[in-house]
Design a protein around this motif. Sequence first.
Motif, PDB file in Angstrom:
ATOM      1  N   MET A 142       0.751  -1.054   0.001  1.00 29.02           N
ATOM      2  CA  MET A 142      -0.154  -0.047   0.217  1.00 29.02           C
ATOM      3  C   MET A 142       0.962   1.214  -0.107  1.00 29.02           C
ATOM      4  N   LEU A 143       0.559   2.298  -0.859  1.00 27.83           N
ATOM      5  CA  LEU A 143       1.377   3.337  -0.917  1.00 27.83           C
ATOM      6  C   LEU A 143       1.173   4.203   0.425  1.00 27.83           C
ATOM      7  N   ASP A 144       2.191   5.039   0.623  1.00 32.99           N
ATOM      8  CA  ASP A 144       2.050   5.982   2.075  1.00 32.99           C
ATOM      9  C   ASP A 144       0.905   6.835   1.807  1.00 32.99           C
ATOM     10  N   LYS A 145       0.594   7.501   0.794  1.00 34.09           N
ATOM     11  CA  LYS A 145      -0.573   8.273   0.540  1.00 34.09           C
ATOM     12  C   LYS A 145      -1.743   7.804   0.657  1.00 34.09           C
ATOM     13  N   GLU A 146      -1.910   6.534   0.429  1.00 28.77           N
ATOM     14  CA  GLU A 146      -2.939   5.814   0.908  1.00 28.77           C
ATOM     15  C   GLU A 146      -3.223   5.514   2.327  1.00 28.77           C
ATOM     16  N   LEU A 147      -2.242   5.230   2.872  1.00 28.13           N
ATOM     17  CA  LEU A 147      -2.346   5.198   4.386  1.00 28.13           C
ATOM     18  C   LEU A 147      -2.602   6.251   5.098  1.00 28.13           C
ATOM     19  N   LEU A 148      -2.218   7.180   4.636  1.00 28.49           N
ATOM     20  CA  LEU A 148      -2.205   8.706   5.199  1.00 28.49           C
ATOM     21  C   LEU A 148      -3.745   9.061   4.920  1.00 28.49           C
ATOM     22  N   ASP A 149      -4.229   8.845   3.776  1.00 31.86           N
ATOM     23  CA  ASP A 149      -5.903   9.168   3.358  1.00 31.86           C
ATOM     24  C   ASP A 149      -6.730   8.120   4.511  1.00 31.86           C
ATOM     25  N   ILE A 150      -6.353   6.943   4.788  1.00 32.71           N
ATOM     26  CA  ILE A 150      -7.059   6.127   5.716  1.00 32.71           C
ATOM     27  C   ILE A 150      -6.883   6.718   7.204  1.00 32.71           C
ATOM     28  N   PHE A 151      -5.966   7.294   7.685  1.00 33.61           N
ATOM     29  CA  PHE A 151      -5.842   7.950   8.629  1.00 33.61           C
ATOM     30  C   PHE A 151      -6.592   9.258   8.731  1.00 33.61           C
ATOM     31  N   GLY A 152      -6.506  10.090   7.516  1.00 32.72           N
ATOM     32  CA  GLY A 152      -7.004  11.501   7.487  1.00 32.72           C
ATOM     33  C   GLY A 152      -8.640  11.138   7.491  1.00 32.72           C
ATOM     34  N   GLN A 153      -9.149  10.189   6.853  1.00 33.60           N
ATOM     35  CA  GLN A 153     -10.506  10.032   6.631  1.00 33.60           C
ATOM     36  C   GLN A 153     -11.280   9.689   8.086  1.00 33.60           C
ATOM     37  N   LYS A 154     -10.378   8.858   8.808  1.00 30.69           N
ATOM     38  CA  LYS A 154     -10.876   8.585  10.155  1.00 30.69           C
ATOM     39  C   LYS A 154     -10.930   9.853  10.834  1.00 30.69           C
ATOM     40  N   ILE A 155      -9.816  10.457  11.093  1.00 36.13           N
ATOM     41  CA  ILE A 155      -9.846  11.766  11.721  1.00 36.13           C
ATOM     42  C   ILE A 155     -11.062  12.628  11.433  1.00 36.13           C
ATOM     43  N   ILE A 156     -11.228  12.859  10.149  1.00 42.73           N
ATOM     44  CA  ILE A 156     -12.338  13.776   9.721  1.00 42.73           C
ATOM     45  C   ILE A 156     -13.629  13.260  10.037  1.00 42.73           C
ATOM     46  N   SER A 157     -14.021  11.783   9.855  1.00 49.12           N
ATOM     47  CA  SER A 157     -15.397  11.270   9.945  1.00 49.12           C
ATOM     48  C   SER A 157     -15.726  11.044  11.645  1.00 49.12           C
ATOM     49  N   SER A 158     -14.516  10.575  12.153  1.00 47.92           N
ATOM     50  CA  SER A 158     -15.078  10.092  13.523  1.00 47.92           C
ATOM     51  C   SER A 158     -14.572  11.125  14.484  1.00 47.92           C
ATOM     52  N   LYS A 195       3.248   2.051   9.680  1.00 45.81           N
ATOM     53  CA  LYS A 195       4.197   3.277   9.633  1.00 45.81           C
ATOM     54  C   LYS A 195       3.599   4.383  10.285  1.00 45.81           C
ATOM     55  N   ASN A 196       4.927   4.982  10.844  1.00 46.96           N
ATOM     56  CA  ASN A 196       4.699   5.912  11.971  1.00 46.96           C
ATOM     57  C   ASN A 196       3.808   7.182  10.791  1.00 46.96           C
ATOM     58  N   ILE A 197       3.062   7.638  11.373  1.00 45.02           N
ATOM     59  CA  ILE A 197       1.812   8.495  10.270  1.00 45.02           C
ATOM     60  C   ILE A 197       2.704   9.873  10.057  1.00 45.02           C
ATOM     61  N   VAL A 198       3.681  10.370  11.165  1.00 47.19           N
ATOM     62  CA  VAL A 198       4.326  11.382  11.025  1.00 47.19           C
ATOM     63  C   VAL A 198       5.231  11.384   9.873  1.00 47.19           C
ATOM     64  N   ASP A 199       5.958   9.994   9.736  1.00 39.83           N
ATOM     65  CA  ASP A 199       6.963   9.891   8.838  1.00 39.83           C
ATOM     66  C   ASP A 199       6.292   9.793   7.252  1.00 39.83           C
ATOM     67  N   ILE A 200       5.142   9.429   7.068  1.00 35.74           N
ATOM     68  CA  ILE A 200       4.790   9.287   5.703  1.00 35.74           C
ATOM     69  C   ILE A 200       4.069  10.759   5.272  1.00 35.74           C
ATOM     70  N   SER A 201       4.151  11.807   6.217  1.00 36.69           N
ATOM     71  CA  SER A 201       3.336  13.021   5.811  1.00 36.69           C
ATOM     72  C   SER A 201       4.514  14.077   5.718  1.00 36.69           C
ATOM     73  N   ASP A 202       4.502  15.076   4.859  1.00 32.18           N
ATOM     74  CA  ASP A 202       5.471  16.044   4.820  1.00 32.18           C
ATOM     75  C   ASP A 202       5.119  17.287   5.724  1.00 32.18           C
ATOM     76  N   GLY A 203       3.925  17.192   6.440  1.00 26.89           N
ATOM     77  CA  GLY A 203       3.537  17.923   7.326  1.00 26.89           C
ATOM     78  C   GLY A 203       2.167  17.607   7.785  1.00 26.89           C
ATOM     79  N   LEU A 204       1.924  16.779   8.759  1.00 33.24           N
ATOM     80  CA  LEU A 204       0.788  16.320   9.101  1.00 33.24           C
ATOM     81  C   LEU A 204      -0.425  17.213   9.130  1.00 33.24           C
ATOM     82  N   SER A 205      -0.155  18.184  10.372  1.00 36.01           N
ATOM     83  CA  SER A 205      -1.064  19.400  10.511  1.00 36.01           C
ATOM     84  C   SER A 205      -1.618  19.925   9.299  1.00 36.01           C
TER      85      SER A 205
END
Length: 122
Positions: free
Chosen positions: A1-17, A95-105
């Motif tokens: 799975m691509l890092d961007k897809e993992l990042l979006d899985i996390f992002g979708q959960k943060i936004i919806s939940s 994967k550490n979510i911070v490591d796969i983003s170029d700026g998590l916030s």
Amino acid sequence: MLDKELLDIFGQKIISSVRDQAIFEFEAMVQGKMKSENMVKLNNELETFDKNQIEILKKVVLTTIDNVIYNTLNMLEQNEENIRLLVSQDGKNEKNIVDISDGLSGELFTKKGWVEKFSKYK
């Protein structure tokens, strides 16, 4: 799975939940749909507000919700030596979510950011 897809899985959960759920609960409270004793009392107090005041309050609440999420993500970035948030699709290859983003916030608010992509409330 691509890092961007993992990042979006996390992002979708943060936004919806987190974000959308908090907004939904705020709107239900303003509309008098929340029936706990504290929510009924708060709704009774809000009944003294006119429509314009409710709209201003909504802007304040939405901004505050977004700030809390932004600050949480920023805290994760700033403290990755002590706090690691791991993400995976299958429970493996974490994967550490911070490591796969170029700026998590910063993932929240861009044109292609999480709020735009995943939120019911834009």
